[in-house]
Write a protein that holds these residues in place. Sequence first.
Motif, PDB file in Angstrom:
ATOM      1  N   SER A   1       0.836  -1.202   0.000  1.00 14.44           N
ATOM      2  CA  SER A   1       0.000   0.000   0.000  1.00 14.44           C
ATOM      3  C   SER A   1       0.869   1.249   0.000  1.00 14.44           C
ATOM      4  O   SER A   1       2.031   1.225   0.412  1.00 14.44           O
ATOM      5  N   PHE A   2       0.273   2.350  -0.468  1.00  9.64           N
ATOM      6  CA  PHE A   2       0.953   3.640  -0.530  1.00  9.64           C
ATOM      7  C   PHE A   2       0.077   4.695   0.142  1.00  9.64           C
ATOM      8  O   PHE A   2      -1.090   4.856  -0.223  1.00  9.64           O
ATOM      9  N   ASP A   3       0.639   5.418   1.087  1.00 16.26           N
ATOM     10  CA  ASP A   3      -0.094   6.485   1.779  1.00 16.26           C
ATOM     11  C   ASP A   3       0.194   7.833   1.113  1.00 16.26           C
ATOM     12  O   ASP A   3       1.324   8.127   0.731  1.00 16.26           O
ATOM     13  N   GLY A   4      -0.832   8.675   1.025  1.00 17.38           N
ATOM     14  CA  GLY A   4      -0.679  10.012   0.459  1.00 17.38           C
ATOM     15  C   GLY A   4      -1.002  10.048  -1.016  1.00 17.38           C
ATOM     16  O   GLY A   4      -1.891  10.759  -1.455  1.00 17.38           O
ATOM     17  N   ALA A   5      -0.242   9.277  -1.806  1.00 16.69           N
ATOM     18  CA  ALA A   5      -0.512   9.108  -3.239  1.00 16.69           C
ATOM     19  C   ALA A   5      -0.614  10.447  -3.970  1.00 16.69           C
ATOM     20  O   ALA A   5      -1.618  10.734  -4.618  1.00 16.69           O
ATOM     21  N   HIS A   6       0.472  11.263  -3.880  1.00 15.61           N
ATOM     22  CA  HIS A   6       0.391  12.584  -4.478  1.00 15.61           C
ATOM     23  C   HIS A   6       1.364  12.791  -5.642  1.00 15.61           C
ATOM     24  O   HIS A   6       0.974  13.288  -6.681  1.00 15.61           O
TER      25      HIS A   6
ATOM     26  N   HIS B   1       5.169   5.305   1.198  1.00 18.29           N
ATOM     27  CA  HIS B   1       4.669   6.644   0.924  1.00 18.29           C
ATOM     28  C   HIS B   1       5.135   7.061  -0.469  1.00 18.29           C
ATOM     29  O   HIS B   1       6.070   6.477  -1.018  1.00 18.29           O
ATOM     30  N   PHE B   2       4.510   8.092  -0.987  1.00 17.68           N
ATOM     31  CA  PHE B   2       4.936   8.626  -2.279  1.00 17.68           C
ATOM     32  C   PHE B   2       6.070   9.631  -2.065  1.00 17.68           C
ATOM     33  O   PHE B   2       6.013  10.788  -2.497  1.00 17.68           O
ATOM     34  N   VAL B   3       7.113   9.166  -1.389  1.00 15.36           N
ATOM     35  CA  VAL B   3       8.314   9.961  -1.125  1.00 15.36           C
ATOM     36  C   VAL B   3       9.502   9.013  -1.226  1.00 15.36           C
ATOM     37  O   VAL B   3       9.483   7.929  -0.646  1.00 15.36           O
ATOM     38  N   GLU B   4      10.532   9.413  -1.927  1.00 13.71           N
ATOM     39  CA  GLU B   4      11.727   8.575  -2.076  1.00 13.71           C
ATOM     40  C   GLU B   4      12.740   8.946  -0.995  1.00 13.71           C
ATOM     41  O   GLU B   4      13.642   9.756  -1.216  1.00 13.71           O
ATOM     42  N   MET B   5      12.578   8.356   0.178  1.00  8.58           N
ATOM     43  CA  MET B   5      13.445   8.650   1.310  1.00  8.58           C
ATOM     44  C   MET B   5      14.803   7.960   1.138  1.00  8.58           C
ATOM     45  O   MET B   5      14.893   6.886   0.559  1.00  8.58           O
ATOM     46  N   ASN B   6      15.825   8.602   1.667  1.00  7.99           N
ATOM     47  CA  ASN B   6      17.188   8.056   1.603  1.00  7.99           C
ATOM     48  C   ASN B   6      17.562   7.608   0.192  1.00  7.99           C
ATOM     49  O   ASN B   6      17.991   6.483  -0.050  1.00  7.99           O
ATOM     50  N   GLY B   7      17.387   8.548  -0.737  1.00  6.07           N
ATOM     51  CA  GLY B   7      17.798   8.294  -2.110  1.00  6.07           C
ATOM     52  C   GLY B   7      16.992   7.229  -2.816  1.00  6.07           C
ATOM     53  O   GLY B   7      17.464   6.633  -3.796  1.00  6.07           O
ATOM     54  N   GLY B   8      15.784   6.988  -2.351  1.00  5.83           N
ATOM     55  CA  GLY B   8      14.925   5.997  -2.992  1.00  5.83           C
ATOM     56  C   GLY B   8      15.215   4.573  -2.576  1.00  5.83           C
ATOM     57  O   GLY B   8      14.766   3.620  -3.223  1.00  5.83           O
ATOM     58  N   ALA B   9      15.946   4.391  -1.448  1.00 10.45           N
ATOM     59  CA  ALA B   9      16.346   3.049  -1.018  1.00 10.45           C
ATOM     60  C   ALA B   9      15.152   2.118  -0.836  1.00 10.45           C
ATOM     61  O   ALA B   9      15.213   0.934  -1.213  1.00 10.45           O
ATOM     62  N   TYR B  10      14.059   2.629  -0.300  1.00  8.63           N
ATOM     63  CA  TYR B  10      12.932   1.764   0.062  1.00  8.63           C
ATOM     64  C   TYR B  10      12.096   1.416  -1.163  1.00  8.63           C
ATOM     65  O   TYR B  10      11.610   0.282  -1.282  1.00  8.63           O
TER      66      TYR B  10
END
Length: 325
Positions: free
Chosen positions: A33-38, A279-288
């Motif tokens: 699942s993805f939260d926010g989806a922006h 989430h729709f955010v690429e944290m830590n350089g997109g690691a996740y």
Amino acid sequence: MRLTSCLAFSLALTTAPALADPPHRPKQLVLISFDGAHDNRLWERSLALSKRTGAKFTYFLSCTYLINPADRKTYRAPHHAAGKSATGWALTVPEIQARLGHIWQAHLDGHDIGSHACGHFDGKDWTRADWSAEFSAFDDALLNAWARNGVKDKEPEGWVDFVRTDITGFRAPYLSTSPGLTPALSDHGFRFDASLVSKGPAEPEREGGLMRFALPRIPEGPEGRLIIGMDYNLYVRHSGGLNSPGRAPQFKARTLAAFRNAFETQYQGKRIPLQLGFHFVEMNGGAYWDALETFLGETCAKKDVACVSYTQAMDMRGTVGASGL
């Protein structure tokens, strides 16, 4: 003597009990699942990932990302001033128009669109009426999104029915709930809530007509300490919530190892559905996100595995048992 022995052996074969069939094992379900989806770029990335792997996702949408910047004060969260949001807003009308197209395409492709409320406020003290008001604001934002953003003529046929009948899942911002949430969800016709957290992968719980799912804590890192299976929690553990893109390969490797371990534990064991949140955010350089893409690429094609949305999971198995949904 030899004939007697052969007859005795043949008789033994015909009277031996038949071997029992191996017990049926349900498919191992993987729910992403993805939260926010922006972010429109991540809408595109996730939809492409689905096409490559066959996975179906659940997108928990925050409605402020569909509100025209000029119309902010049409939204008022419980106990907050009009026009306030803890998660931000859409920046431009063209951005909203593109997002609406992605939402509709995801719906056509068989993904879930769920609700993440609107302004991403902590509802731990909200009453049933407060939650109900937030759900009504969400419905209003979606029902009028095309018209308020200048593209009423492009609104797909069936959009209104989609908003009214197909958005049946919810996840609370911050995974924060209150006693008023469940009755308000039932009032608004939701089928499932994905706001709980469990010690490990857990069977969903039925509460009245509502199915409640829990993100699990999974072992992670050299010491195998438990952590909620969600990108933000990994981000905080790995880098203290400070973006460290230079360490992305290290964080991806740790995350991928945790996902694989959590999956194999269930796949080889009880086959309890595995839920992972992003989430729709690429944290830590997109690691996740990078770890997710690798994980789904090697997992969804496995025998007896189904990478499905929450709605699909509920529809595939009608009852809750010891071996999964």
